[in-house]
Design a protein around this motif. Sequence first.
Motif, short mmCIF file in Angstrom:
data_model
loop_
_atom_site.label_atom_id
_atom_site.label_comp_id
_atom_site.label_asym_id
_atom_site.label_seq_id
_atom_site.Cartn_x
_atom_site.Cartn_y
_atom_site.Cartn_z
N GLN A 1 46.15 -20.34 -35.01
CA GLN A 1 45.36 -20.31 -36.20
C GLN A 1 44.54 -18.96 -36.33
O GLN A 1 44.17 -18.65 -37.31
CB GLN A 1 44.20 -21.41 -36.13
N ILE A 2 44.17 -18.43 -34.90
CA ILE A 2 43.40 -17.17 -35.10
C ILE A 2 44.01 -16.25 -34.05
O ILE A 2 44.50 -16.53 -33.09
CB ILE A 2 41.94 -17.66 -34.62
N ARG A 3 44.01 -15.09 -34.53
CA ARG A 3 44.64 -13.67 -33.73
C ARG A 3 43.45 -13.21 -33.03
O ARG A 3 42.35 -12.64 -33.73
CB ARG A 3 45.39 -12.96 -34.30
N VAL A 4 43.03 -13.17 -31.74
CA VAL A 4 42.11 -12.70 -30.99
C VAL A 4 42.40 -11.33 -30.09
O VAL A 4 43.58 -11.54 -29.60
CB VAL A 4 41.52 -13.54 -30.11
N THR A 5 41.92 -10.23 -30.54
CA THR A 5 42.20 -8.95 -29.76
C THR A 5 41.14 -8.31 -29.20
O THR A 5 39.88 -8.64 -29.86
CB THR A 5 43.01 -8.06 -30.91
N ARG A 6 41.19 -7.34 -28.22
CA ARG A 6 40.12 -6.65 -27.99
C ARG A 6 40.16 -5.23 -28.61
O ARG A 6 41.30 -4.65 -29.02
CB ARG A 6 40.47 -6.34 -26.45
N VAL A 7 38.86 -4.53 -28.76
CA VAL A 7 38.89 -3.64 -29.57
C VAL A 7 38.28 -2.38 -28.79
O VAL A 7 37.13 -2.76 -27.99
CB VAL A 7 38.17 -3.55 -30.68
N ALA A 8 38.95 -1.38 -28.60
CA ALA A 8 38.73 -0.54 -27.32
C ALA A 8 37.74 0.78 -28.03
O ALA A 8 37.89 0.87 -29.32
CB ALA A 8 39.88 0.27 -26.74
N GLU A 9 37.16 1.15 -27.31
CA GLU A 9 35.93 2.27 -27.64
C GLU A 9 36.98 3.55 -28.19
O GLU A 9 37.95 3.67 -27.44
CB GLU A 9 35.20 2.79 -26.50
N ALA A 10 36.37 4.16 -29.15
CA ALA A 10 37.26 5.14 -29.74
C ALA A 10 36.95 6.10 -28.60
O ALA A 10 37.98 6.75 -28.70
CB ALA A 10 36.31 5.77 -31.13
N ASP A 11 36.13 6.56 -28.14
CA ASP A 11 35.95 7.86 -27.27
C ASP A 11 35.43 7.54 -25.98
O ASP A 11 34.12 7.32 -25.89
CB ASP A 11 35.26 8.96 -27.97
N ALA A 12 36.22 6.85 -25.02
CA ALA A 12 35.78 6.37 -23.88
C ALA A 12 35.53 7.52 -22.76
O ALA A 12 35.58 8.90 -23.01
CB ALA A 12 36.88 5.76 -22.96
N ASP A 13 34.31 7.29 -21.85
CA ASP A 13 33.58 8.46 -21.16
C ASP A 13 35.00 8.99 -20.20
O ASP A 13 35.90 8.33 -19.88
CB ASP A 13 32.87 7.83 -20.11
N ALA A 14 34.87 10.33 -20.09
CA ALA A 14 35.92 11.10 -19.34
C ALA A 14 36.11 10.31 -17.99
O ALA A 14 37.15 10.61 -17.47
CB ALA A 14 35.50 12.39 -19.19
N GLY A 15 34.99 9.98 -17.26
CA GLY A 15 35.33 9.58 -15.76
C GLY A 15 35.59 8.07 -15.68
O GLY A 15 35.80 7.57 -14.49
N ARG A 16 36.02 7.57 -16.74
CA ARG A 16 36.50 5.91 -16.69
C ARG A 16 38.03 6.19 -16.34
O ARG A 16 38.66 6.84 -16.95
CB ARG A 16 36.26 5.33 -18.05
#
Length: 123
Positions: free
Chosen positions: A40-55
């Motif tokens: 019934q519903i599509r659930v997705t994760r939305v990633a940060e546009a600009d992640a920290d360089a150290g991640r």
Amino acid sequence: MSELGSGRMEIRFEAAGTTREEELRSLYDWLAADRALRGQIRVTRVAEADADAGRMGPGLDAVLAVLTAVSSVGQLHLSYLAWRRSHRPRSRVSIDITAADPDQVAELLRRFGETDDSDGEPG
């Protein structure tokens, strides 16, 4: 009122604070595991546009639920309420709804707002 005028509705859950990624992961896992929402519903994760360089990878920015039928909103609402009651999020959770009908959006935001308690606030 079973079909949406534009063909779909998006409900975006975001969190603020130091535990926001933990809260969003918990909400995503909860909604993805809810058998009543499957198909019934599509659930997705939305990633940060600009992640920290150290991640190691991008952080979690939001959880997005995409619906094609208004009848699915009731079950999503119940699942969200059950998650809030069992998880008791420490971060503020905000809800953004995108649909063709502004009156429908206002009603849905009101419904989600009624599920809120003092631990967080839909916005």
